[in-house]
Design a protein around this motif. Structure first.
Motif, PDB file in Angstrom:
ATOM      1  N   GLY A   1      55.440  42.593  27.360  1.00 37.19           N
ATOM      2  CA  GLY A   1      55.155  42.231  28.466  1.00 37.19           C
ATOM      3  C   GLY A   1      53.619  42.800  28.865  1.00 37.19           C
ATOM      4  N   TRP A   2      53.030  43.462  28.895  1.00 38.88           N
ATOM      5  CA  TRP A   2      51.359  43.593  28.794  1.00 38.88           C
ATOM      6  C   TRP A   2      50.757  42.120  28.534  1.00 38.88           C
ATOM      7  CZ3 TRP A   2      50.396  48.876  27.012  1.00 38.88           C
ATOM      8  CH2 TRP A   2      51.203  50.006  28.162  1.00 38.88           C
ATOM      9  N   MET A   3      50.806  42.001  26.843  1.00 42.75           N
ATOM     10  CA  MET A   3      50.303  40.736  26.782  1.00 42.75           C
ATOM     11  C   MET A   3      50.288  38.980  27.476  1.00 42.75           C
ATOM     12  SD  MET A   3      48.306  42.059  24.456  1.00 42.75           S
ATOM     13  CE  MET A   3      48.661  43.522  23.229  1.00 42.75           C
ATOM     14  N   LEU A   4      51.766  39.806  27.602  1.00 40.38           N
ATOM     15  CA  LEU A   4      52.132  37.943  28.939  1.00 40.38           C
ATOM     16  C   LEU A   4      51.726  38.109  30.088  1.00 40.38           C
ATOM     17  CD1 LEU A   4      54.329  35.836  28.517  1.00 40.38           C
ATOM     18  CD2 LEU A   4      55.951  36.903  30.205  1.00 40.38           C
ATOM     19  N   SER A   5      51.767  39.164  31.047  1.00 41.07           N
ATOM     20  CA  SER A   5      50.888  39.209  32.088  1.00 41.07           C
ATOM     21  C   SER A   5      49.257  38.985  31.844  1.00 41.07           C
ATOM     22  CB  SER A   5      50.779  40.799  32.492  1.00 41.07           C
ATOM     23  OG  SER A   5      50.072  41.559  32.026  1.00 41.07           O
ATOM     24  N   HIS A   6      48.613  39.116  30.600  1.00 42.78           N
ATOM     25  CA  HIS A   6      47.053  39.374  30.597  1.00 42.78           C
ATOM     26  C   HIS A   6      46.936  37.710  30.432  1.00 42.78           C
ATOM     27  CE1 HIS A   6      46.074  43.460  30.719  1.00 42.78           C
ATOM     28  NE2 HIS A   6      44.732  42.939  30.268  1.00 42.78           N
ATOM     29  N   ALA A   7      47.976  37.219  29.453  1.00 43.85           N
ATOM     30  CA  ALA A   7      47.993  35.433  29.445  1.00 43.85           C
ATOM     31  C   ALA A   7      47.897  34.948  30.400  1.00 43.85           C
ATOM     32  CB  ALA A   7      48.855  35.314  28.385  1.00 43.85           C
ATOM     33  N   LEU A   8      48.982  35.023  31.191  1.00 44.03           N
ATOM     34  CA  LEU A   8      48.920  34.043  32.508  1.00 44.03           C
ATOM     35  C   LEU A   8      47.762  35.036  33.947  1.00 44.03           C
ATOM     36  CD1 LEU A   8      52.581  34.589  33.197  1.00 44.03           C
ATOM     37  CD2 LEU A   8      51.428  32.689  32.464  1.00 44.03           C
ATOM     38  N   GLU A   9      46.990  35.587  33.637  1.00 41.78           N
ATOM     39  CA  GLU A   9      46.132  35.769  34.363  1.00 41.78           C
ATOM     40  C   GLU A   9      44.698  35.050  34.290  1.00 41.78           C
ATOM     41  OE1 GLU A   9      41.912  37.800  34.866  1.00 41.78           O
ATOM     42  OE2 GLU A   9      42.245  37.018  33.799  1.00 41.78           O
TER      43      GLU A   9
ATOM     44  N   THR B   1      45.657  32.216  36.824  1.00 38.62           N
ATOM     45  CA  THR B   1      45.260  32.261  38.121  1.00 38.62           C
ATOM     46  C   THR B   1      43.698  32.207  38.283  1.00 38.62           C
ATOM     47  OG1 THR B   1      45.872  34.924  37.411  1.00 38.62           O
ATOM     48  CG2 THR B   1      47.843  34.127  37.964  1.00 38.62           C
ATOM     49  N   THR B   2      43.547  33.476  37.761  1.00 43.95           N
ATOM     50  CA  THR B   2      42.003  33.473  38.011  1.00 43.95           C
ATOM     51  C   THR B   2      41.107  32.001  38.144  1.00 43.95           C
ATOM     52  OG1 THR B   2      41.796  35.559  36.367  1.00 43.95           O
ATOM     53  CG2 THR B   2      39.462  34.094  37.008  1.00 43.95           C
ATOM     54  N   PHE B   3      41.776  30.816  37.046  1.00 42.55           N
ATOM     55  CA  PHE B   3      41.470  29.646  37.133  1.00 42.55           C
ATOM     56  C   PHE B   3      41.688  28.937  38.344  1.00 42.55           C
ATOM     57  CE2 PHE B   3      41.518  24.740  36.350  1.00 42.55           C
ATOM     58  CZ  PHE B   3      40.644  24.301  36.684  1.00 42.55           C
ATOM     59  N   LEU B   4      42.805  29.251  39.285  1.00 37.79           N
ATOM     60  CA  LEU B   4      43.323  29.159  39.894  1.00 37.79           C
ATOM     61  C   LEU B   4      42.985  29.351  42.121  1.00 37.79           C
ATOM     62  CD1 LEU B   4      47.557  28.302  39.669  1.00 37.79           C
ATOM     63  CD2 LEU B   4      45.432  26.905  40.142  1.00 37.79           C
ATOM     64  N   GLY B   5      42.064  30.148  41.005  1.00 37.61           N
ATOM     65  CA  GLY B   5      41.496  31.301  42.709  1.00 37.61           C
ATOM     66  C   GLY B   5      42.637  32.480  42.969  1.00 37.61           C
ATOM     67  N   LEU B   6      43.219  32.808  42.172  1.00 37.31           N
ATOM     68  CA  LEU B   6      44.509  34.048  42.734  1.00 37.31           C
ATOM     69  C   LEU B   6      44.003  35.119  42.617  1.00 37.31           C
ATOM     70  CD1 LEU B   6      48.132  31.313  42.073  1.00 37.31           C
ATOM     71  CD2 LEU B   6      46.418  31.864  44.477  1.00 37.31           C
ATOM     72  N   SER B   7      43.471  35.728  43.202  1.00 37.39           N
ATOM     73  CA  SER B   7      42.587  36.590  43.161  1.00 37.39           C
ATOM     74  C   SER B   7      43.871  37.519  42.776  1.00 37.39           C
ATOM     75  CB  SER B   7      41.057  36.967  43.354  1.00 37.39           C
ATOM     76  OG  SER B   7      41.402  37.088  44.945  1.00 37.39           O
ATOM     77  N   ASP B   8      44.281  38.071  44.150  1.00 37.43           N
ATOM     78  CA  ASP B   8      45.127  39.890  44.135  1.00 37.43           C
ATOM     79  C   ASP B   8      46.394  39.234  42.611  1.00 37.43           C
ATOM     80  OD1 ASP B   8      43.877  39.934  46.356  1.00 37.43           O
ATOM     81  OD2 ASP B   8      45.474  38.766  47.835  1.00 37.43           O
ATOM     82  N   VAL B   9      46.606  38.162  42.354  1.00 35.32           N
ATOM     83  CA  VAL B   9      47.635  37.665  41.385  1.00 35.32           C
ATOM     84  C   VAL B   9      47.162  38.570  39.700  1.00 35.32           C
ATOM     85  CG1 VAL B   9      48.901  36.583  40.604  1.00 35.32           C
ATOM     86  CG2 VAL B   9      48.843  36.073  42.880  1.00 35.32           C
ATOM     87  N   SER B  10      45.386  37.819  39.838  1.00 34.17           N
ATOM     88  CA  SER B  10      45.407  37.901  39.135  1.00 34.17           C
ATOM     89  C   SER B  10      44.794  39.362  38.738  1.00 34.17           C
ATOM     90  CB  SER B  10      43.315  37.517  39.131  1.00 34.17           C
ATOM     91  OG  SER B  10      43.898  36.288  38.758  1.00 34.17           O
ATOM     92  N   ARG B  11      44.513  40.076  39.897  1.00 32.67           N
ATOM     93  CA  ARG B  11      44.628  42.146  40.166  1.00 32.67           C
ATOM     94  C   ARG B  11      45.557  42.561  39.621  1.00 32.67           C
ATOM     95  NH1 ARG B  11      41.706  41.877  43.858  1.00 32.67           N
ATOM     96  NH2 ARG B  11      42.553  42.090  45.607  1.00 32.67           N
ATOM     97  N   PHE B  12      46.875  41.546  40.180  1.00 33.43           N
ATOM     98  CA  PHE B  12      48.281  42.476  39.774  1.00 33.43           C
ATOM     99  C   PHE B  12      48.477  42.537  37.685  1.00 33.43           C
ATOM    100  CE2 PHE B  12      52.605  41.739  39.299  1.00 33.43           C
ATOM    101  CZ  PHE B  12      53.519  42.754  39.447  1.00 33.43           C
ATOM    102  N   LEU B  13      48.268  40.635  37.928  1.00 31.71           N
ATOM    103  CA  LEU B  13      48.498  41.094  36.637  1.00 31.71           C
ATOM    104  C   LEU B  13      47.844  41.741  35.287  1.00 31.71           C
ATOM    105  CD1 LEU B  13      48.639  36.677  36.804  1.00 31.71           C
ATOM    106  CD2 LEU B  13      50.256  38.866  36.096  1.00 31.71           C
TER     107      LEU B  13
END
Length: 440
Positions: free
Chosen positions: A112-120, A123-135
Motif C-alpha cells: 500500500g505504501w508503494m501504491l501511495s508513493h506511485a500516485l504522489e 498529485t505533485t504534477f497537478l499541484g495538489l500539495s496537501d494530497v501529496s503530503r498525505f500520500l
C-alpha cells in the motif's frame, strides 16, 4: 476431477508467474540493501554461489512436491508423509497457510505504501500539495486507505483463477516490470556518482568473501528472494501439467528471479551513490542509513533533487515497486484460496473473499499496533518460519516420501546425484542458515 482443475496453459505463463511470485520487494528492495551493506561485489559473488548451491535445489524441491501431488500444500504434504505421519505433513501445510496469511498481512501494508508513493508524483504534477503530503507521510489514515486497496486489487486477480487471472496478469506485469527496471538503470547511469556505484557493485573485494556475516546474509537473501517456505511455489508447481520438464522450468524461474535481483542492484546501488553526490546522507558508520527506509527516504530525496524529471522518475520507480508487490501478493493469496476450494468445496469467489477479509483483519491489527507488532511479525516470519519450512521440504523429499517420489526412487545418472545432494547436503546447509540466523 484432476482434468477439471485450473492450471497454467503455457510454460512462459508459468515461468513469468512463478518468477513474479519470487520477484517481490525482497529482490528490488532487500537485495540491493544487503549488497550495499555487505561489500557490494563480494556479496553479489557469494549470492550467485548460494543460489546455485542452496536456493535452486530448494526451489526445485518445493515445486516438485506440488507438481507430483497436483494439489494444494496441505494435501500435497499429507500425501508425501502418508506412509509415516500424514498428520505431520498436514500440520506443515497448515503452518504454510498461516505463514501466507501472516506474510500477506504485513506485505499488503508495505505494498500500500508503494501504491501511495506511485500516485504522489501525479498529485505533485497537478499541484495538489496537501494530497501529496498525505500520500508520502506515515500515518494510520494512509494505511487504512491503501492497505484495503491493495487487498482488493489482489482479490480482483485471484477471482479469475489461474489461467484468466494469475497467468494473464503475470504475462502483462512481468514484462512491464523488466522494461521499467532497465529504463531506470539506463537513466541513473547517466548521472554523476553512478560510476562509483557500478564499481562498488560489480568489483568484488575478495577479502570480504569469507566474512561469516556476508555469507549468512547472502544465504538468507537467496532463500527468501525466491519466495520459498510458505507454499507459493508448491501451489504453482501443482498447476503445471504432469508431463512438464520441471528441472528446466525450475532453472528458468531461478534465472529470471536472479536476473531481476541483479538488475535491481544495478539500479539501487548506483542511485545511492548519485544521491550521495547530491548531498543526501546515505551511509553512517559504513552502513546504509535506515536500511528499510531506503525506498521511502533516501531515494525520494534523490528524486527531489532532479527537478521536473525527478517527478517522472519517481513515478516509474514506484510503479515498478507496486508491480513487484502485486505479483507477490497474488501468489501468496492463492495458497489459502486453493486450500478452501479443494479441501472444503468452497467456490473460488467465496474463498477469495474469505481470505481477503482475513488478511485485511490481520493487517488492521498490525496497523493498530504498528510500533511493536510490524517488526516482530517480519522477524518471526523471515528469520524462523521460512528456513524451518525449507528444511522440512528437504527432509520430506530426501528422507520421508517414498511412494511416487521419483527423485528418491531413481538410482542412476544425474538424478541419483541430485537426490543425494538434496538428502544429505541441503539439510545441513539449511540448518546452518537457521542456526546462524537464530544466534545473531
Amino acid at each position: 476431477m484432476a482434468s477439471l482443475r485450473d492450471g497454467f496453459q503455457s510454460r512462459l505463463g508459468f515461468v513469468l508467474a512463478a518468477a513474479g511470485a519470487a520477484v517481490g520487494l525482497g529482490n528490488i528492495w532487500g537485495f540491493p540493501t544487503q549488497a550495499a551493506n555487505h561489500g557490494g561485489g563480494a556479496f553479489l559473488l557469494v549470492y550467485f554461489i548460494v543460489v546455485f548451491l542452496l536456493a535452486l535445489p530448494a526451489l526445485y524441491t518445493e515445486l516438485y512436491i506440488g507438481h507430483q501431488a497436483q494439489s494444494n500444500p496441505v494435501k500435497a504434504l499429507s500425501l508425501a508423509w502418508s506412509e509415516k505421519q500424514p498428520k505431520v505433513g498436514a500440520l506443515a501445510g497448515y503452518i504454510g497457510l498461516f505463514g501466507a496469511i501472516v506474510m500477506l498481512s504485513f506485505y499488503s501494508i508495505v505494498a500500500g505504501w508503494m501504491l501511495s508513493h506511485a500516485l504522489e508524483p501525479v498529485t505533485t504534477f497537478l499541484g495538489l500539495s496537501d494530497v501529496s503530503r498525505f500520500l508520502t507521510e506515515d500515518s494510520m489514515a494512509r494505511n487504512f486507505v491503501f492497505t484495503p486497496l491493495m487487498v482488493l486489487l489482489t482479490a480482483s486477480i485471484i477471482f479469475k483463477g489461474v489461467k484468466s487471472g494469475i497467468e494473464k496478469w503475470s504475462r502483462r506485469l512481468m514484462p512491464m516490470l523488466l522494461v521499467l527496471l532497465i529504463a531506470l538503470i539506463a537513466y541513473i547511469a547517466t548521472l554523476p556518482g553512478a560510476k562509483e556505484g557500478f564499481e562498488t557493485y560489480l568489483k568484488p573485494d575478495f577479502s570480504k568473501v569469507t566474512d561469516p556475516d556476508l555469507i549468512i546474509a547472502a544465504m538468507g537473501q537467496a532463500f527468501f528472494s525466491l519466495s520459498l517456505g510458505v507454499g507459493c511455489m508448491m501451489i504453482y508447481g501443482s498447476y503445471l501439467k504432469p508431463n512438464e520438464n520441471l528441472p528446466k522450468l525450475t532453472l528458468s524461474v531461478a534465472m529470471l528471479d536472479t536476473a531481476v535481483a541483479f538488475l535491481a542492484g544495478l539500479l539501487i546501488i548506483p542511485a545511492i551513490f548519485v544521491a550521495q553526490q547530491h548531498g543526501v546522507q546515505v551511509f553512517q558508520d559504513g552502513k546504509l542509513i535506515g536500511e528499510g527506509r531506503l525506498i521511502f527516504a533516501v531515494l525520494p530525496e534523490l528524486f527531489n533533487t532532479m527537478g521536473e524529471v525527478g517527478v517522472f522518475v519517481a513515478l516509474c520507480f514506484f510503479v515498478l515497486m507496486s508491480i513487484a508487490s502485486v505479483t507477490s501478493t497474488i501468489s501468496s493469496t492463492e495458497i489459502p484460496v486453493s486450500f478452501l476450494v479443494e479441501n472444503h468445496g468452497v467456490t473460488r469467489r467465496a474463498a477469495t473473499w474469505a481470505v481477503s477479509a482475513t488478511v485485511l483483519l490481520a493487517s488492521i491489527i498490525i496497523i493498530l499496533n504498528f510500533d511493536w507488532l510490524f517488526g516482530l511479525v517480519i522477524t518471526v516470519f523471515t528469520q524462523y518460519q521460512l528456513p524451518l519450512m525449507g528444511l522440512f521440504y528437504f527432509i520430506t523429499v530426501g528422507w520421508v516420501w517414498r511412494r511416487g517420489n521419483q527423485l528418491a526412487l531413481e538410482c542412476h545418472g544425474n538424478i541419483y546425484y541430485f537426490a543425494l545432494y538434496v538428502k544429505y547436503v541441503c539439510p545441513v546447509l539449511m540448518t546452518a542458515v537457521f542456526v546462524n540466523v537464530a544466534l545473531r
